[in-house]
Design a protein around this motif. Structure first.
Motif, mmCIF file in Angstrom:
data_model
loop_
_atom_site.group_PDB
_atom_site.id
_atom_site.type_symbol
_atom_site.label_atom_id
_atom_site.label_comp_id
_atom_site.label_asym_id
_atom_site.label_seq_id
_atom_site.Cartn_x
_atom_site.Cartn_y
_atom_site.Cartn_z
ATOM 1 N N ALA A 1 0.820 -1.206 0.000
ATOM 2 C CA ALA A 1 0.000 0.000 0.000
ATOM 3 C C ALA A 1 0.857 1.260 0.000
ATOM 4 O O ALA A 1 0.484 2.272 -0.576
ATOM 5 C CB ALA A 1 -0.912 0.007 1.206
ATOM 6 N N GLN A 2 2.050 1.208 0.642
ATOM 7 C CA GLN A 2 2.882 2.392 0.753
ATOM 8 C C GLN A 2 4.347 1.957 0.722
ATOM 9 O O GLN A 2 4.823 1.289 1.629
ATOM 10 C CB GLN A 2 2.560 3.098 2.082
ATOM 11 N N PRO A 3 5.076 2.331 -0.328
ATOM 12 C CA PRO A 3 6.488 1.926 -0.389
ATOM 13 C C PRO A 3 7.283 2.595 0.735
ATOM 14 O O PRO A 3 7.089 3.764 1.046
ATOM 15 C CB PRO A 3 6.941 2.396 -1.765
ATOM 16 N N ALA A 4 8.164 1.801 1.323
ATOM 17 C CA ALA A 4 8.963 2.315 2.438
ATOM 18 C C ALA A 4 10.067 3.224 1.898
ATOM 19 O O ALA A 4 10.708 2.922 0.896
ATOM 20 C CB ALA A 4 9.579 1.165 3.223
ATOM 21 N N ALA A 5 10.279 4.341 2.570
ATOM 22 C CA ALA A 5 11.333 5.271 2.173
ATOM 23 C C ALA A 5 12.672 4.714 2.656
ATOM 24 O O ALA A 5 12.772 4.138 3.734
ATOM 25 C CB ALA A 5 11.074 6.632 2.797
ATOM 26 N N ARG A 6 13.686 4.859 1.802
ATOM 27 C CA ARG A 6 15.006 4.361 2.192
ATOM 28 C C ARG A 6 15.589 5.308 3.237
ATOM 29 O O ARG A 6 15.628 6.530 3.038
ATOM 30 C CB ARG A 6 15.924 4.323 0.981
ATOM 31 N N PRO A 7 16.037 4.734 4.322
ATOM 32 C CA PRO A 7 16.628 5.610 5.345
ATOM 33 C C PRO A 7 17.972 6.167 4.837
ATOM 34 O O PRO A 7 18.711 5.502 4.111
ATOM 35 C CB PRO A 7 16.824 4.687 6.546
ATOM 36 N N ALA A 8 18.243 7.377 5.206
ATOM 37 C CA ALA A 8 19.515 8.007 4.824
ATOM 38 C C ALA A 8 20.657 7.352 5.592
ATOM 39 O O ALA A 8 20.494 6.932 6.738
ATOM 40 C CB ALA A 8 19.463 9.500 5.118
ATOM 41 N N LEU A 9 21.804 7.247 4.958
ATOM 42 C CA LEU A 9 22.978 6.665 5.630
ATOM 43 C C LEU A 9 23.513 7.657 6.659
ATOM 44 O O LEU A 9 23.500 8.874 6.441
ATOM 45 C CB LEU A 9 24.072 6.377 4.613
ATOM 46 N N PRO A 10 24.025 7.132 7.730
ATOM 47 C CA PRO A 10 24.706 8.026 8.670
ATOM 48 C C PRO A 10 25.909 8.660 7.961
ATOM 49 O O PRO A 10 26.468 8.082 7.021
ATOM 50 C CB PRO A 10 25.158 7.108 9.799
#
Length: 127
Positions: A97-106
């Motif tokens: 239903a909602q694509p997960a956003a890629r977390p930003a790298l530290p």
């Protein structure tokens, strides 16, 4: 249903035709002719058509029972379709239903990745 005419009764005018249709087992035509709108004689009527009205009243009751059963069946089908749709909606994966956003790298991981990419690009350029 004999040959006794119902014409002596004031309410029998429409009932004669319907009664003949019921005798022929032509229920569709009887419904079109107003079977469900026919009313029996009022109390105190001295006509001889009580047995004929009994046949009409029984046909009306059977038809009401059949129509009520049809309505219950349709309501059940709608309930089952609604429940199936709700069940399918619950079973559908939430990620679809909602694509997960890629977390930003530290920042430190981003720097390591950038150096690795630069080294890999340098090795490819020298080959």
């Amino acid at each position: 249903m004999g040959e006794t005419p119902l014409s002596s009764c004031p309410r029998a005018a429409g009932a004669e035709a319907v009664l003949a249709m019921l005798a022929r087992d032509d229920l569709d035509a009887a419904i079109e002719a107003g079977l469900m709108d026919l009313l029996p004689c009022p109390p105190g009527c001295t006509c001889e058509c009580a047995t004929h009205w009994k046949v009409i009243r029984e046909a009306q009751q059977r038809l009401r029972v059949a129509w009520d059963a049809r309505d219950r069946h349709r309501a059940r089908q709608l309930r089952q379709a609604r429940r199936a749709a709700e069940r399918d909606a619950r079973r559908a994966p939430a990620a679809a239903a909602q694509p997960a956003a890629r977390p930003a790298l530290p920042p430190s991981a981003a720097a390591i990745l950038a150096r690795a990419k630069a080294r890999a690009a340098g090795h490819k350029a020298t080959e």
